[in-house]
Design a protein around this motif. Sequence first.
Motif, PDB file in Angstrom:
ATOM      1  N   THR A  59       8.596  -3.266  11.258  1.00 47.14           N
ATOM      2  CA  THR A  59       9.602  -3.511  10.227  1.00 47.14           C
ATOM      3  C   THR A  59       8.955  -3.610   8.856  1.00 47.14           C
ATOM      4  O   THR A  59       9.481  -3.084   7.867  1.00 47.14           O
ATOM      5  CB  THR A  59      10.378  -4.799  10.532  1.00 47.14           C
ATOM      6  OG1 THR A  59      11.015  -4.670  11.806  1.00 47.14           O
ATOM      7  CG2 THR A  59      11.432  -5.071   9.474  1.00 47.14           C
ATOM      8  N   GLY A  60       7.809  -4.271   8.781  1.00 44.83           N
ATOM      9  CA  GLY A  60       7.089  -4.371   7.516  1.00 44.83           C
ATOM     10  C   GLY A  60       6.681  -3.009   6.980  1.00 44.83           C
ATOM     11  O   GLY A  60       6.731  -2.761   5.773  1.00 44.83           O
ATOM     12  N   ARG A  61       6.289  -2.108   7.879  1.00 44.27           N
ATOM     13  CA  ARG A  61       5.903  -0.756   7.471  1.00 44.27           C
ATOM     14  C   ARG A  61       7.111  -0.024   6.873  1.00 44.27           C
ATOM     15  O   ARG A  61       7.006   0.622   5.820  1.00 44.27           O
ATOM     16  CB  ARG A  61       5.353   0.021   8.665  1.00 44.27           C
ATOM     17  CG  ARG A  61       4.853   1.430   8.328  1.00 44.27           C
ATOM     18  CD  ARG A  61       4.445   2.184   9.585  1.00 44.27           C
ATOM     19  NE  ARG A  61       5.604   2.573  10.372  1.00 44.27           N
ATOM     20  CZ  ARG A  61       6.324   3.677  10.134  1.00 44.27           C
ATOM     21  NH1 ARG A  61       6.009   4.484   9.132  1.00 44.27           N
ATOM     22  NH2 ARG A  61       7.363   3.974  10.900  1.00 44.27           N
ATOM     23  N   LYS A  62       8.248  -0.129   7.541  1.00 44.94           N
ATOM     24  CA  LYS A  62       9.455   0.546   7.049  1.00 44.94           C
ATOM     25  C   LYS A  62       9.939  -0.066   5.740  1.00 44.94           C
ATOM     26  O   LYS A  62      10.394   0.642   4.833  1.00 44.94           O
ATOM     27  CB  LYS A  62      10.550   0.485   8.108  1.00 44.94           C
ATOM     28  CG  LYS A  62      10.228   1.307   9.351  1.00 44.94           C
ATOM     29  CD  LYS A  62      11.321   1.239  10.396  1.00 44.94           C
ATOM     30  CE  LYS A  62      10.980   2.121  11.585  1.00 44.94           C
ATOM     31  NZ  LYS A  62      12.037   2.113  12.621  1.00 44.94           N
ATOM     32  N   ASN A  63       9.835  -1.368   5.633  1.00 40.07           N
ATOM     33  CA  ASN A  63      10.226  -2.039   4.402  1.00 40.07           C
ATOM     34  C   ASN A  63       9.366  -1.580   3.237  1.00 40.07           C
ATOM     35  O   ASN A  63       9.853  -1.389   2.112  1.00 40.07           O
ATOM     36  CB  ASN A  63      10.103  -3.552   4.573  1.00 40.07           C
ATOM     37  CG  ASN A  63      11.320  -4.291   4.059  1.00 40.07           C
ATOM     38  OD1 ASN A  63      12.061  -3.801   3.226  1.00 40.07           O
ATOM     39  ND2 ASN A  63      11.514  -5.497   4.552  1.00 40.07           N
ATOM     40  N   PHE A  64       8.076  -1.391   3.502  1.00 38.04           N
ATOM     41  CA  PHE A  64       7.181  -0.913   2.446  1.00 38.04           C
ATOM     42  C   PHE A  64       7.572   0.484   1.997  1.00 38.04           C
ATOM     43  O   PHE A  64       7.573   0.785   0.799  1.00 38.04           O
ATOM     44  CB  PHE A  64       5.735  -0.919   2.944  1.00 38.04           C
ATOM     45  CG  PHE A  64       4.764  -0.359   1.933  1.00 38.04           C
ATOM     46  CD1 PHE A  64       4.346  -1.118   0.856  1.00 38.04           C
ATOM     47  CD2 PHE A  64       4.282   0.932   2.050  1.00 38.04           C
ATOM     48  CE1 PHE A  64       3.470  -0.609  -0.083  1.00 38.04           C
ATOM     49  CE2 PHE A  64       3.400   1.455   1.122  1.00 38.04           C
ATOM     50  CZ  PHE A  64       2.995   0.685   0.047  1.00 38.04           C
ATOM     51  N   LYS A  65       7.927   1.364   2.937  1.00 39.80           N
ATOM     52  CA  LYS A  65       8.354   2.715   2.588  1.00 39.80           C
ATOM     53  C   LYS A  65       9.602   2.675   1.705  1.00 39.80           C
ATOM     54  O   LYS A  65       9.719   3.428   0.736  1.00 39.80           O
ATOM     55  CB  LYS A  65       8.645   3.519   3.856  1.00 39.80           C
ATOM     56  CG  LYS A  65       7.440   3.781   4.742  1.00 39.80           C
ATOM     57  CD  LYS A  65       6.461   4.740   4.100  1.00 39.80           C
ATOM     58  CE  LYS A  65       5.336   5.094   5.056  1.00 39.80           C
ATOM     59  NZ  LYS A  65       4.346   6.011   4.417  1.00 39.80           N
TER      60      LYS A  65
END
Length: 202
Positions: A59-65
């Motif tokens: 989720t953190g990866r997607k939020n960063f994107k």
Amino acid sequence: MSATIQVTTFDNEPMLINFSFRRMTDSEFENFCHRNPDKRIELSKEGKIIVMPPTHTETGRKNFKLLLSFGNWAESDKTGQCFESSTGFTFPNGAKRSPDLAWVRNEKWNALSEKEKRSFAPLVPDFMVELRSDTDSLKTLQNKMKEYIENGVSLGWLIDTLKRKIYLYRPAQKVEILDNPPTVSGESLLPGFVLDLAEIWD
């Protein structure tokens, strides 16, 4: 500050902490947050403290994107200010909320005092996004989106990464649901911003 605290935990729901004696003042809430810097904390309009766990890595990866894409647009557009998920806003109904992404027009931001800017500002974002993770209750997020719009948000996106759906919230309009769209537009509020959802879905 002493208080009797009741803690109730539900699967896939934030932890609710009820201060039984009275609602926290603004300064007490701010102090509570400073004493728990590793937590993401919100305050409901009823005065309930909501402690949310850290996001999972994916989720953190997607939020960063999401933040990177929107941030690039915002830096180019320069008509507003962009805020990430740890930012707290104080709504007219008394709630203190921290959407995953928020954007505020410059004229609203510049109207705040320096003291207000350094607090949980009494400010309703013009645009905000909630990104659903595998631990988030869809119903809880939908209720938050409804609250955002009721308090003055002009455009809100609820991105459901589990079902590949986007719920579009606008004032005085029925919620629009997009099923597995490749992109989503910021419409007239965010001219030129189009989010490519390929990396959000995958």
